[in-house]
Design an enzyme around this catalytic site. Sequence first.
Site, PDB file in Angstrom:
ATOM      1  NE  ARG A 109       0.005  -8.764  -9.673  1.00  0.00           N
ATOM      2  CZ  ARG A 109      -1.021  -8.031  -9.265  1.00  0.00           C
ATOM      3  NH1 ARG A 109      -0.991  -6.724  -9.446  1.00  0.00           N
ATOM      4  NH2 ARG A 109      -2.040  -8.578  -8.652  1.00  0.00           N
ATOM      5  NE  ARG A 118       0.106  -7.923  -5.220  1.00  0.00           N
ATOM      6  CZ  ARG A 118      -1.150  -8.223  -5.101  1.00  0.00           C
ATOM      7  NH1 ARG A 118      -2.050  -7.385  -5.500  1.00  0.00           N
ATOM      8  NH2 ARG A 118      -1.565  -9.337  -4.587  1.00  0.00           N
ATOM      9  CG  ASP A 121      -1.984  -4.105  -7.004  1.00  0.00           C
ATOM     10  OD1 ASP A 121      -2.600  -4.468  -8.027  1.00  0.00           O
ATOM     11  OD2 ASP A 121      -2.544  -3.957  -5.904  1.00  0.00           O
ATOM     12  CG  ASP A 123      -5.656  -1.730  -7.406  1.00  0.00           C
ATOM     13  OD1 ASP A 123      -5.794  -2.725  -8.147  1.00  0.00           O
ATOM     14  OD2 ASP A 123      -5.224  -1.797  -6.244  1.00  0.00           O
TER      15      ASP A 123
END
Length: 190
Positions: A109, A118, A121, A123
């Site tokens: 990344r 991407r 990711d 989160d």
Amino acid sequence: MADKASSRGGWHKAGPAAILAQRGVRVAIGLGSNRCHGRHGRPQTVLRAAAAALANNGVAELRLSKIRETAPLGPSQRRFANAVVIGRWQGNAEELLALLKGIERAFGRRTARRWGPRVLDLDLLAFTDAVIARRGLTVPHPGLPQRAFVLQPFADLWPCWRHPALNLSVRALLARLGKSRAIDRPDPCP
């Protein structure tokens, strides 16, 4: 009460708070990918490899939701593979965020435009029932209530988690979006 060995070699009774501290707090992490990875291949496989990296780096009792293919947000043209993992973490939220960023970098990344393609990711969606608002870290994730692509897999694994600021369960948040076929029964979460 459970018995636990003390640091001096003796035994004492551990209360519920001590047992919880040993097990860690329950966390939810969103995973997304829409680019192939040189080693792991397609985005779906990238997510499985990322879940394994989380498990190998301290996220215990990890469960991975079904991986869903979803439309991108913003200007990206590639569809995303999205999932959620639920697990237990013994450190603080900042340490977990640092781990997530480290795994993203390990998967290639790079800082890119917002909502662009991407490889990975990650989160931090929820840190048990904590509300955290610090520079670089907001928990629950601020976009959570508006994102069906996160709420659907989250509801698969932890449907009764309540958003601490909104006081709504994941199921109720999803129902508010009107995007779920499966959420037409009353919310069983008190």
